[in-house]
Design an enzyme around this catalytic site. Structure first.
Site, PDB file in Angstrom:
ATOM      1  N   ASN A   1     -60.966 -74.771 -20.148  1.00 16.91           N
ATOM      2  CA  ASN A   1     -62.028 -74.920 -21.151  1.00 16.91           C
ATOM      3  C   ASN A   1     -62.756 -76.252 -21.004  1.00 16.91           C
ATOM      4  O   ASN A   1     -63.765 -76.498 -21.656  1.00 16.91           O
ATOM      5  CB  ASN A   1     -61.481 -74.738 -22.579  1.00 16.91           C
ATOM      6  CG  ASN A   1     -60.360 -75.704 -22.889  1.00 16.91           C
ATOM      7  OD1 ASN A   1     -60.225 -76.745 -22.244  1.00 16.91           O
ATOM      8  ND2 ASN A   1     -59.537 -75.377 -23.865  1.00 16.91           N
TER       9      ASN A   1
ATOM     10  N   LYS B   1     -52.912 -71.832 -17.315  1.00 20.58           N
ATOM     11  CA  LYS B   1     -53.768 -70.723 -16.862  1.00 20.58           C
ATOM     12  C   LYS B   1     -53.584 -70.488 -15.363  1.00 20.58           C
ATOM     13  O   LYS B   1     -53.678 -69.370 -14.879  1.00 20.58           O
ATOM     14  CB  LYS B   1     -55.232 -71.024 -17.187  1.00 20.58           C
ATOM     15  CG  LYS B   1     -55.495 -71.094 -18.675  1.00 20.58           C
ATOM     16  CD  LYS B   1     -56.864 -71.643 -18.981  1.00 20.58           C
ATOM     17  CE  LYS B   1     -57.123 -71.756 -20.473  1.00 20.58           C
ATOM     18  NZ  LYS B   1     -56.251 -72.770 -21.122  1.00 20.58           N
TER      19      LYS B   1
ATOM     20  N   TYR C   1     -57.064 -63.429 -11.284  1.00 19.24           N
ATOM     21  CA  TYR C   1     -57.021 -63.877 -12.679  1.00 19.24           C
ATOM     22  C   TYR C   1     -58.009 -65.030 -12.845  1.00 19.24           C
ATOM     23  O   TYR C   1     -58.028 -65.957 -12.014  1.00 19.24           O
ATOM     24  CB  TYR C   1     -55.602 -64.334 -13.055  1.00 19.24           C
ATOM     25  CG  TYR C   1     -55.533 -64.743 -14.510  1.00 19.24           C
ATOM     26  CD1 TYR C   1     -55.444 -63.770 -15.511  1.00 19.24           C
ATOM     27  CD2 TYR C   1     -55.629 -66.078 -14.880  1.00 19.24           C
ATOM     28  CE1 TYR C   1     -55.434 -64.133 -16.846  1.00 19.24           C
ATOM     29  CE2 TYR C   1     -55.621 -66.444 -16.224  1.00 19.24           C
ATOM     30  CZ  TYR C   1     -55.526 -65.460 -17.198  1.00 19.24           C
ATOM     31  OH  TYR C   1     -55.536 -65.815 -18.522  1.00 19.24           O
TER      32      TYR C   1
ATOM     33  N   VAL D   1     -57.523 -63.677 -19.892  1.00 16.86           N
ATOM     34  CA  VAL D   1     -56.998 -63.726 -21.254  1.00 16.86           C
ATOM     35  C   VAL D   1     -57.687 -64.891 -21.938  1.00 16.86           C
ATOM     36  O   VAL D   1     -57.622 -66.027 -21.452  1.00 16.86           O
ATOM     37  CB  VAL D   1     -55.468 -63.947 -21.273  1.00 16.86           C
ATOM     38  CG1 VAL D   1     -54.975 -64.059 -22.713  1.00 16.86           C
ATOM     39  CG2 VAL D   1     -54.752 -62.817 -20.553  1.00 16.86           C
TER      40      VAL D   1
ATOM     41  N   SER E   1     -58.523 -66.646 -25.837  1.00 11.98           N
ATOM     42  CA  SER E   1     -58.421 -66.609 -27.298  1.00 11.98           C
ATOM     43  C   SER E   1     -59.551 -67.414 -27.918  1.00 11.98           C
ATOM     44  O   SER E   1     -60.198 -66.974 -28.852  1.00 11.98           O
ATOM     45  CB  SER E   1     -57.058 -67.114 -27.757  1.00 11.98           C
ATOM     46  OG  SER E   1     -56.617 -68.166 -26.952  1.00 11.98           O
TER      47      SER E   1
ATOM     48  N   TYR F   1     -56.951 -81.816 -14.711  1.00 10.89           N
ATOM     49  CA  TYR F   1     -56.677 -80.926 -15.850  1.00 10.89           C
ATOM     50  C   TYR F   1     -56.566 -79.475 -15.364  1.00 10.89           C
ATOM     51  O   TYR F   1     -57.542 -78.730 -15.285  1.00 10.89           O
ATOM     52  CB  TYR F   1     -57.760 -81.080 -16.925  1.00 10.89           C
ATOM     53  CG  TYR F   1     -57.444 -80.325 -18.199  1.00 10.89           C
ATOM     54  CD1 TYR F   1     -56.320 -80.660 -18.956  1.00 10.89           C
ATOM     55  CD2 TYR F   1     -58.257 -79.281 -18.644  1.00 10.89           C
ATOM     56  CE1 TYR F   1     -56.011 -79.971 -20.112  1.00 10.89           C
ATOM     57  CE2 TYR F   1     -57.953 -78.587 -19.810  1.00 10.89           C
ATOM     58  CZ  TYR F   1     -56.832 -78.933 -20.531  1.00 10.89           C
ATOM     59  OH  TYR F   1     -56.523 -78.246 -21.686  1.00 10.89           O
TER      60      TYR F   1
ATOM     61  N   GLU G   1     -54.026 -83.261 -23.574  1.00  6.78           N
ATOM     62  CA  GLU G   1     -55.353 -82.692 -23.789  1.00  6.78           C
ATOM     63  C   GLU G   1     -56.370 -83.419 -22.908  1.00  6.78           C
ATOM     64  O   GLU G   1     -56.190 -84.585 -22.567  1.00  6.78           O
ATOM     65  CB  GLU G   1     -55.749 -82.847 -25.259  1.00  6.78           C
ATOM     66  CG  GLU G   1     -54.776 -82.189 -26.237  1.00  6.78           C
ATOM     67  CD  GLU G   1     -54.578 -80.713 -25.963  1.00  6.78           C
ATOM     68  OE1 GLU G   1     -55.580 -80.015 -25.747  1.00  6.78           O
ATOM     69  OE2 GLU G   1     -53.430 -80.261 -25.929  1.00  6.78           O
TER      70      GLU G   1
END
Ligand SMILES: *[C@@H]1O[C@H](CO)[C@@H](O)[C@H](O)[C@H]1NC(C)=O
Ligand SMILES: *[C@@H]1O[C@H](CO)[C@@H](O)[C@H](O)[C@H]1NC(C)=O
Ligand SMILES: *[C@@H]1O[C@H](CO)[C@@H](O)[C@H](O)[C@H]1NC(C)=O
Length: 353
Positions: free
Chosen positions: A239, A249, A234, A185, A187, A245, A120
């Site tokens: 985030n 994606k 795309y 895409v 979420s 990082y 993360e």
């Protein structure tokens, strides 16, 4: 005459004994070094203290060898193996939530390494000062981690593939049947995210086809890549904008699907350290989303030029890492080249600094 001869004999004896001594010495030294080499080939035991996100995998058999061709690497999740483990791996997410505690009460074998694992970005870490002088090694997507485990990588193709048919027919190198200009895409939509701000401006000036939980158009795993392959571009928007990082994606949703990624993440130079410079479009390449939209429209209409962004497909395949076991086996690959006496006295300044 007799005296010097006796002396000579004595010297000869001393010489022979001495030589034998040296030879024997070298012999034993050799044995010891050889023994050391044998020792190096001994198994490395990796104890995973808890499974990341409670997602477990089978560790039956010689997993690293059977699945990934890495021998001498034993993976276990049995706490009973603690006294014998060479490396104990702790995944940050569960420690942070206090679902799992560090076994600080157990006597730690002197050569055992504790490894802090996280995929993360810093924004998710929280404070780490409680872990000062606890961990010896780190494992993350960061290139400066002791064990670097990217979300994906480009690997040379076993055999270079030339597009079937006419090589000059650019439509042969453009995967999928492109019917959408740009797709995304998403979420977890949060208006405070930088990526949401860019999207909001972009959609004023060009069509962006959105899928995912946010718009209640979820794509199943099976539909994901075929759906995105119909898009020229795309939005591989991370985030969180942090060094190195770069997540699935880019690797999966864009590269594997055969859409050219528009990236928002670390600076262009950071992406260029990971993938070819001409394989992606960076949001920072433009002064405004309006300018970028104009460029994308022109590029999609010029198939020759568009195809140049996909040229790397001819020499490279995309490898995506999903399975925690494969990541854990990488520890053994790196083990002997890592600093055996390293301690992270200030993990926070490394991970969050
Ligand atoms: C290493 O592990 C393998 C597979 O579990 C086992 O067969 C072998 O005996 C072990 N070798 C040593 C030196 O412990
Ligand atoms: C591409 O998609 C369009 C629109 O859905 C469809 O009409 C066309 O037949 C497709 N072409 C190919 C080659 O699949
Ligand atoms: C690993 O870190 C611990 C905690 O700081 C330290 O006591 C230990 O000496 C380190 N291990 C090695 C093998 O250096």
């Amino acid at each position: 005459m007799t005296v010097p001869l006796r002396k000579l004999m004595l010297m000869l004896k001393i010489f022979i004994v001495g030589t034998c001594g040296v030879v024997l010495c070298l012999f034993f030294l050799e044995q010891r070094v050889g023994g050391g080499a044998v020792k190096q080939q001994q198994n490395i035991t990796i104890l995973l203290w808890h499974w990341p996100f409670a997602r477990t995998y089978s560790l039956v058999g010689d997993v690293c060898h059977d699945l990934y061709g890495i021998s001498g690497c034993i993976l276990t999740d049995s706490h009973a193996s603690f006294p014998d483990a060479d490396v104990v791996v702790f995944h940050h997410h569960e420690l942070k939530r206090k679902w799992v505690r560090l076994p600080l009460h157990l006597p730690r074998p002197p050569t055992q390494k504790w490894l802090w694992l996280s995929l993360e970005p810093p924004a998710s870490n929280g404070p780490l000062s409680a872990y000062d002088s606890v961990f010896n090694w780190t494992m993350s997507y960061r290139r400066d981690a002791d064990v670097f485990i990217p979300y994906g990588e480009l690997v040379p193709k076993a055999t270079a593939s030339v597009p079937v048919g006419d090589e000059n027919d650019v439509d042969n190198v453009i995967p999928g049947n492109k019917t959408h200009l740009a797709c995304w895409v998403v979420s977890n939509y949060k208006s405070r995210h930088e990526r949401s701000k860019v999207y909001q401006r972009l959609k004023q000036v060009m069509k962006v086809q959105v899928y995912g939980r946010w718009v209640r158009r979820r794509l199943s795993d099976r539909d994901l890549l075929p759906t995105i392959s119909r898009c020229f571009f795309y939005l591989a928007f991370e985030n969180s904008q942090s060094v190195d990082y770069v997540t699935e994606k880019l690797w999966r949703n864009s590269f594997q699907a055969g859409a050219v990624p528009i990236v928002l993440g670390p600076p262009r130079s950071n992406y260029e350290a990971l993938v070819p410079a001409h394989s992606f479009i960076h949001v920072d390449d433009f002064d405004s989303p309006e300018e970028m939209a104009g460029f994308l429209q022109q590029l999609a209409a010029d198939h020759q030029r568009y195809a140049s962004y996909l040229a790397w497909h001819q020499l490279h395949d995309v490898k995506v890492y999903n399975d925690w076991r494969e990541r854990l086996c990488q520890i053994c690959r790196r083990y002997h080249s890592l600093d055996p006496s390293k301690v992270y006295h200030h993990l926070d300044s490394w991970a969050n600094g």
